[in-house]
Design an enzyme around this catalytic site. Structure first.
Site, PDB file in Angstrom:
ATOM      1  N   GLU A   1     -68.427  -3.335 -44.306  1.00  0.00           N
ATOM      2  CA  GLU A   1     -67.309  -3.281 -43.893  1.00  0.00           C
ATOM      3  C   GLU A   1     -66.179  -3.718 -43.291  1.00  0.00           C
ATOM      4  O   GLU A   1     -66.513  -4.455 -42.526  1.00  0.00           O
ATOM      5  CB  GLU A   1     -68.145  -1.784 -42.599  1.00  0.00           C
ATOM      6  CG  GLU A   1     -66.540  -0.999 -42.302  1.00  0.00           C
ATOM      7  CD  GLU A   1     -66.956  -0.483 -41.244  1.00  0.00           C
ATOM      8  OE1 GLU A   1     -65.813  -0.239 -40.738  1.00  0.00           O
ATOM      9  OE2 GLU A   1     -67.541  -0.857 -39.628  1.00  0.00           O
TER      10      GLU A   1
ATOM     11  N   ASP B   1     -72.248  -3.156 -40.351  1.00  0.00           N
ATOM     12  CA  ASP B   1     -71.003  -2.693 -39.568  1.00  0.00           C
ATOM     13  C   ASP B   1     -69.931  -3.575 -38.981  1.00  0.00           C
ATOM     14  O   ASP B   1     -70.098  -4.920 -38.744  1.00  0.00           O
ATOM     15  CB  ASP B   1     -71.640  -1.965 -38.805  1.00  0.00           C
ATOM     16  CG  ASP B   1     -70.140  -1.135 -37.431  1.00  0.00           C
ATOM     17  OD1 ASP B   1     -69.388  -0.722 -37.833  1.00  0.00           O
ATOM     18  OD2 ASP B   1     -70.560  -2.245 -36.620  1.00  0.00           O
TER      19      ASP B   1
END
Length: 759
Positions: A480, A427
């Site tokens: 990401e 993330d």
């Protein structure tokens, strides 16, 4: 009796000794040629105590020394092992082993050395709470890193959360440890940490494997090696696979809002969302229940993987799991660690891979967690210009510190090791890579060269990916990452960050912008469709339509589409079809597969009630067929990351908002022709160039009636005819359905040399 100074006793009684083993426990002495043992104990609640020697069947009374609860006795004996205390506390009497009789540390000097240099890849086997046996006595060994603490104690239900009873010792590089005999699985515990001015911090175990369900925050002793796995075949196939050449279609979901037990459908007519916490009859499904309900659903839809929004323990449901407090503990909202193992095992037995969202970029400020752990900024930077994300209200890991880096690297390895996961989606990588991420001038500190790159974070990511692929070949590590940082998905030996996939945020932005336009104006935005191919092979991209695109007022995908309801569904099928034809692996968030209308709400469920209506049913069927076509056609996935796998047929027909291209497989040379009509105007006798003669079977038509379309198509396929085109020797004359996408494949069973005239 042996002499001990009052000051030494006071250091134990006031919990100020860095090594209570120096005072407490058994100590050999010699007097007049005889061997004696002095046994000392601090028992804060005792009014009397004695030493028991079970094998000798003898009891030796202890005397208070310098303090009414500090006891000592002297025993003349050659060897003293596994003695016990008989402790009288008021009217109650109990027999216990002495924790300070077990002196051998679980951590070796080599463990400590590796941890100090950041290279102990399985430090979770040594730090944390481990049920074990020492000198034939079962108990739990505790170890925690708190280098700036004055003292650390283990507290829990077993000692009434009293930090005086089980004081730990410092053994090296800031690690404190203690074996507590007769404790077992299921015990609640925390660490009571005192800084050098005496302030007390009550902390959950950073390496704890299980934790109480929120709002309670105690860690729980658990054994992780009891579960019997049945996924050996899956793991062996994975080890010999190359994900770059596999079909990867990921169903991203949040376990807590996919479906609740006893949830009510449809939602209340007044449109007000009722939080699950306010509906006591609507509880979370357990990991085992999810295995029974989710896995058949994923198989029906044909996805190859599921991606779970963070399942590490987090205190606040509304963070979606992205503010992690227990990095080694699967959240207890849905059951035990063994329950999660069962869920993943069942996924593997059904040929479904499991990816978890992993959050090494920041952590919350909750008092029981990592923040200010030992009374100092231990895991985070002390300087808020480096150590805080003000927008998120979270803290940033100090990647320059070896032990912090070791914590994170070993945590990623832990999930592969103990839970057999198949990949991580890391993330917020951009927030890690840039020192000025979401910071104004003056709110960040440049690196040593004056730049804004976080060099320590980049080194950490390289180390992470180098190790996880070394230990677990065939897995996925997905970034990401939304910036132009180079070589994110290139190997570390080439200077890349080492991920094997990167989310293509540019494609997502361009396509949602394009599909949000009225089709009348799409002719002016053809570049939104075609631009991604300009950079499609600069990284190994995954195309993602994720949870971030359906929250915070952005609307769900169906409601982003223009036009009436028929056009909305047709647009959505066209978007999904183009996504699956485009180079790159695929990720879609839950609810998109059947056209959920409202935004995702973490407090509620998916809008399962809409599946009572035909358009939603038919969209779900389209997604199922699309996944199956995708997985069955190597041309659509084996050559995702090079120009050899993609070729435009025509990308400049902006007037009709049509694009056509070819996808080619890596080895066999098989190819798929993809033709997209992004307007509601059907086109007839539309010529599309192809490289070979023969019959082109229409293997997918998003406008088919079974999917809710107008049923306009090509009667199963078209024969190619000669075409005097500079690039294409043959062509097929197609009917392009409105807002439709076609997949066509040359049928080898029909005569390849057969050609027809256009007439």
């Amino acid at each position: 009796m042996a002499v001990i100074a009052p000051e030494q006793v006071d250091r134990i009684v006031s919990n100020r000794h860095h090594d209570p083993f120096e005072i407490l426990g058994s100590h050999p002495i010699e007097r007049d040629g005889k061997k004696f043992w002095v046994v000392r104990a601090y028992l804060p609640k005792a009014n009397a105590a004695s030493v028991l020697l079970p094998e000798e069947r003898k009891e030796y009374p202890m005397e208070p020394i310098h303090h009414p609860n500090f006891f000592e006795c002297e025993i003349e004996i050659e060897e003293l092992a596994n003695y016990q205390f008989k402790v009288k506390e008021g009217e109650h009497e109990r027999v216990i082993y002495d924790p300070y009789a077990f002196r051998s540390p679980r951590l070796t000097d080599f463990d400590i050395h590796l941890f100090a240099e950041g290279n102990h890849h399985r430090i979770y086997e040594k730090l944390g709470a481990h049920f074990t046996e020492v000198n034939n006595v079962k108990g739990v060994h505790f170890a925690v890193w708190a280098p700036n603490a004055r003292n650390v104690s283990v507290v829990g239900t077993f000692n009434n959360w009293d930090g005086r009873e089980h004081q730990m010792r410092l053994i090296g590089n800031g690690i404190w440890e203690l074996f507590i005999p007769e404790l077992g699985v299921g015990e609640l515990y925390k660490y009571e940490i005192k800084n050098h001015v005496g302030h007390i911090f009550l902390k959950s175990d950073p390496y704890g494997f299980y934790q109480e369900i929120r709002p309670d925050t105690a860690s729980i002793v658990v054994e992780l090696d009891k579960y019997t796995w049945n996924d050996e075949d899956w793991l062996e196939r994975r080890r010999h696979s190359d994900p770059h050449e596999q079909a990867i279609a990921v169903y991203e979901l949040h376990l807590g809002s996919w479906l609740h037990e006893n949830a009510d459908y449809p939602p209340p007519e007044n449109g007000q969302v009722v939080r699950v916490s306010e509906k006591p009859w609507a509880r979370f499904l357990t990991y085992r229940e999810l295995a029974e309900k989710l896995i058949p659903y994923i198989k029906e839809l044909g996805y190859t993987h599921i991606e779970l929004l963070p399942i590490a323990e987090h205190p606040f449901d509304g963070s979606w799991g992205y503010q992690v407090a227990g990095y080694f503990a699967p959240t207890s909202r849905y059951g035990t660690p063994e329950d999660l193992m069962y869920f993943i095992d069942k996924c593997h037995q059904n040929n479904i891979g499991v990816i978890v969202d992993w959050v090494p970029g920041h952590f919350p400020k909750d008092s029981h967690g990592l923040a200010f752990f030992d009374g100092t900024h231990l895991y985070e930077h002390a300087d808020p210009r480096k150590g805080e994300h003000k927008e998120w209200g979270t803290l940033v890991f100090n990647y320059a510190r070896n032990e912090v880096r070791n914590f994170l690297v070993s945590n990623a390895l832990f999930w592969f090791d103990k839970y057999h996961i198949d990949g991580i989606r890391v993330d917020a990588v951009a927030s890690m890579l840039y020192l000025d991420y979401n910071r104004k001038p003056g709110e960040w500190v440049p690196n040593q060269y004056g730049g804004h790159e976080n060099l320590e974070a980049a080194d950490f990511l390289r180390q992470l990916n180098y190790l996880i692929f070394g230990y677990y070949p065939g897995i996925l590590s997905i970034a990401e990452e939304s910036t132009a940082w180079p070589m994110v998905s290139r190997p570390t030996y080439l200077g890349g960050l080492g991920f094997n996939l990167k989310w293509n945020m540019g494609w997502m932005h361009d396509m949602l912008l394009y599909f949000g336009k009225d089709p009348l104006y799409r002719r002016y935005h053809q570049n939104n469709v075609t631009f991604s191919i300009m950079y499609a092979f600069s990284e190994n991209f995954m195309l993602a339509l994720s949870h971030d695109e359906v929250v915070h007022g952005k609307r769900n995908l169906l409601e982003k589409m223009p036009g009436d309801d028929w056009q909305k569904f047709a647009n959505l099928r066209c978007l999904f079809g183009y996504m699956y034809g485009h180079p790159g692996k695929k990720t879609l968030f839950m609810g998109m597969e059947f056209g959920q209308r409202s935004e995702w709400n973490v407090w509620s469920d998916l809008e399962w009630g809409v599946l009572e209506y035909e358009p939603h049913q038919k969209l779900k069927r389209f997604m199922s067929d699309l996944n199956k076509v995708y997985s069955s056609q190597p041309a659509l996935y084996t050559e995702d990351f090079s120009h050899q796998g993609f070729q435009w047929i025509e990308c400049n027909d902006a007037e009709h908002s049509v694009v056509s291209f070819i996808r080619t497989s890596k080895d066999s040379g098989e190819f798929i022709v993809v033709v997209c009509n992004f307007t509601p105007q059907p086109l007839y006798d539309y010529w599309v160039g192809v490289p070979k003669p023969g019959f082109y079977e229409e293997i997918l038509n998003s406008d088919a009636g079974i999917y809710g379309g107008s049923n306009l198509g090509n009667m199963g396929g078209k024969w190619a005819f000669d075409w005097s085109h500079p690039n294409w020797p043959y062509a097929i004359a197609l009917t392009l359905p409105p807002l439709g996408i076609l997949f066509l494949k040359l049928d080898p069973q029909k005569n390849e040399d057969t050609t027809l005239s256009p007439e």
